[in-house]
Design a protein around this motif. Structure first.
Motif, PDB file in Angstrom:
ATOM      1  N   GLU A  55       0.821  -1.214   0.000  1.00  0.00           N
ATOM      2  CA  GLU A  55       0.000   0.000   0.000  1.00  0.00           C
ATOM      3  C   GLU A  55       0.852   1.260   0.000  1.00  0.00           C
ATOM      4  O   GLU A  55       0.394   2.327  -0.373  1.00  0.00           O
ATOM      5  N   SER A  56       2.096   1.124   0.438  1.00  0.00           N
ATOM      6  CA  SER A  56       2.946   2.317   0.537  1.00  0.00           C
ATOM      7  C   SER A  56       3.670   2.617  -0.775  1.00  0.00           C
ATOM      8  O   SER A  56       4.379   3.601  -0.876  1.00  0.00           O
ATOM      9  N   LEU A  57       3.497   1.750  -1.784  1.00  0.00           N
ATOM     10  CA  LEU A  57       4.209   1.983  -3.045  1.00  0.00           C
ATOM     11  C   LEU A  57       3.452   2.983  -3.907  1.00  0.00           C
ATOM     12  O   LEU A  57       2.244   2.880  -4.077  1.00  0.00           O
ATOM     13  N   VAL A  58       4.192   3.944  -4.451  1.00  0.00           N
ATOM     14  CA  VAL A  58       3.561   4.970  -5.287  1.00  0.00           C
ATOM     15  C   VAL A  58       4.366   5.188  -6.560  1.00  0.00           C
ATOM     16  O   VAL A  58       5.523   4.774  -6.671  1.00  0.00           O
ATOM     17  N   SER A  59       3.721   5.831  -7.507  1.00  0.00           N
ATOM     18  CA  SER A  59       4.353   6.218  -8.760  1.00  0.00           C
ATOM     19  C   SER A  59       3.888   7.633  -9.051  1.00  0.00           C
ATOM     20  O   SER A  59       2.710   7.915  -8.900  1.00  0.00           O
ATOM     21  N   PRO A  60       4.786   8.518  -9.467  1.00  0.00           N
ATOM     22  CA  PRO A  60       4.329   9.878  -9.767  1.00  0.00           C
ATOM     23  C   PRO A  60       3.382   9.879 -10.963  1.00  0.00           C
ATOM     24  O   PRO A  60       3.493   9.035 -11.848  1.00  0.00           O
ATOM     25  N   ALA A  61       2.451  10.826 -10.993  1.00  0.00           N
ATOM     26  CA  ALA A  61       1.509  10.933 -12.110  1.00  0.00           C
ATOM     27  C   ALA A  61       2.276  11.116 -13.412  1.00  0.00           C
ATOM     28  O   ALA A  61       3.313  11.783 -13.446  1.00  0.00           O
ATOM     29  N   LYS A  62       1.767  10.504 -14.502  1.00  0.00           N
ATOM     30  CA  LYS A  62       2.477  10.546 -15.784  1.00  0.00           C
ATOM     31  C   LYS A  62       2.554  11.941 -16.373  1.00  0.00           C
ATOM     32  O   LYS A  62       3.539  12.321 -16.980  1.00  0.00           O
ATOM     33  N   ILE A 269      14.369   8.323   0.439  1.00  0.00           N
ATOM     34  CA  ILE A 269      13.637   7.925  -0.769  1.00  0.00           C
ATOM     35  C   ILE A 269      14.084   6.504  -1.092  1.00  0.00           C
ATOM     36  O   ILE A 269      15.222   6.275  -1.489  1.00  0.00           O
ATOM     37  N   TRP A 270      13.167   5.586  -0.843  1.00  0.00           N
ATOM     38  CA  TRP A 270      13.479   4.191  -1.106  1.00  0.00           C
ATOM     39  C   TRP A 270      12.759   3.729  -2.357  1.00  0.00           C
ATOM     40  O   TRP A 270      11.555   3.958  -2.512  1.00  0.00           O
ATOM     41  N   SER A 271      13.491   3.066  -3.239  1.00  0.00           N
ATOM     42  CA  SER A 271      12.892   2.517  -4.443  1.00  0.00           C
ATOM     43  C   SER A 271      12.700   1.021  -4.233  1.00  0.00           C
ATOM     44  O   SER A 271      13.622   0.329  -3.783  1.00  0.00           O
ATOM     45  N   TRP A 272      11.523   0.581  -4.508  1.00  0.00           N
ATOM     46  CA  TRP A 272      11.132  -0.805  -4.226  1.00  0.00           C
ATOM     47  C   TRP A 272      10.786  -1.528  -5.516  1.00  0.00           C
ATOM     48  O   TRP A 272       9.952  -1.063  -6.286  1.00  0.00           O
ATOM     49  N   TYR A 273      11.444  -2.657  -5.746  1.00  0.00           N
ATOM     50  CA  TYR A 273      11.155  -3.493  -6.905  1.00  0.00           C
ATOM     51  C   TYR A 273      10.061  -4.473  -6.516  1.00  0.00           C
ATOM     52  O   TYR A 273      10.209  -5.214  -5.535  1.00  0.00           O
ATOM     53  N   GLN A 274       8.958  -4.425  -7.241  1.00  0.00           N
ATOM     54  CA  GLN A 274       7.848  -5.334  -6.966  1.00  0.00           C
ATOM     55  C   GLN A 274       7.375  -5.879  -8.297  1.00  0.00           C
ATOM     56  O   GLN A 274       6.618  -5.244  -9.024  1.00  0.00           O
TER      57      GLN A 274
END
Ligand code: NAG
Ligand code: NAG
Length: 284
Positions: A55-62, A269-274
């Motif tokens: 639920e904590s994973l996000v992507s900036p708006a395109k 700022i953590w980048s998570w591979y899912q």
């Protein structure tokens, strides 16, 4: 092991570090727990820790329209890849992050067996979950763009961290246990405010470079183990947590040294591979 006599902080034994790493693993949401993570959509079967992570994973708006921003990148090490990014944040972005954190500070906790508690010997700071307004999404976008928009990689919701005098974070890894399909691939430690003495980011297993020109970014006057990056407003230390084979780099063990005076505000700022996961773009 070397002693840093300037700070009320004792270097821990390897065993203690392992214990702390275990606590922090849980604290960070226990990444890599066995579960149906392959799709990231099978919420019913996931443990609460896994659901919270996803639920904590996000992507900036395109369609974000971010202002042009320049920063300066210095290669500190290539294996593990560690980069020093001067001016990663502009002054106005840093001020904005401080403003939107102001009414949200809460004491940072550690959790063992699902029980949240404070343990100031491990982690003494406050944290604030920042709202994903345009400025914040542009920072998320910058972080992904910096890494070349890696596939199936998301940003974990951003938290600012405030370290007052004596605030610190004991040595730990950001990677901990990981799976082939889910892991925290990289870290940016961003300095939002650095009106302080002390509070450097220390990598205990990496040698300080000999070149004088690094002394503007790393501590050259204080005798201590490894290398310590100085907190400098707007700057970031970026590193990759895994090698090409997916093994966590032992060299990335790091600590937030105690703040001796003043206040430091950081942004992780953590980048998570899912693998295979999709998030709704820009959803706050
Ligand atoms: C940290 O310092 C700020 C003022 O700079 C203060 O408002 C806050 O309460 C302090 N936090 C703690 C946990 O003492
Ligand atoms: C920086 O810290 C000093 C001393 O703690 C304080 O007097 C000053 O107001 C602070 N400056 C900012 C910009 O917060």
């Amino acid at each position: 092991m070397a002693k840093d006599t300037s700070a009320p902080f004792r270097w821990r034994t390897v065993v203690e570090v392992a214990g702390i790493a275990a606590i922090i693993y849980v604290l960070l949401g226990a990444p890599g727990l066995p579960s149906a993570w392959r799709t990231g959509r099978s919420a019913e079967k996931d443990t609460p820790a896994v659901r919270t992570k996803i639920e904590s994973l996000v992507s900036p708006a395109k369609e974000l329209n971010c202002p042009t921003h320049k920063y300066e990148t210095h290669v500190f090490s290539s294996s593990p890849l560690i980069l020093y990014v001067d001016g990663f944040l502009s002054d106005s972005e840093a001020e904005h992050l401080i403003d939107i954190s102001a009414d949200k500070w809460q004491i940072s906790t550690v959790s063992t067996d699902g029980i949240e508690r404070t343990d100031e010997s491990v982690r003494k700071s406050e944290k604030a979950l920042v709202q994903r307004d345009l400025t914040v999404q542009c920072i998320e976008q910058r972080a992904l763009s910096f890494q070349g928009w890696p596939q199936d990689t998301f940003i974990e919701r951003l938290w600012t961290q405030r370290y007052n005098e004596s605030g610190h974070f004991a040595p730990h890894f950001d990677w901990s246990t990981a799976t082939k399909t889910a892991r925290r691939v990289s870290t940016f430690m961003v300095y939002v405010s650095a009106n302080c003495t002390g509070g450097g980011t220390q990598f205990l297993r990496i040698e300080r470079p000999q070149a004088e020109s690094w002394c503007q970014f790393v501590e050259c006057n204080v005798q201590s183990e490894g290398v310590t990056f100085k907190p400098r407003k707007g700057a970031a230390v970026f590193w990759e947590n895994f090698d090409a084979e997916g093994r966590g780099y032992r060299e990335t063990m790091h600590a937030g040294l105690p703040v001796e005076s003043g206040t430091k505000i950081g942004l992780n700022i953590w980048s998570w591979y899912q693998k295979g996961y999709r998030v709704d773009d820009g959803e706050p």
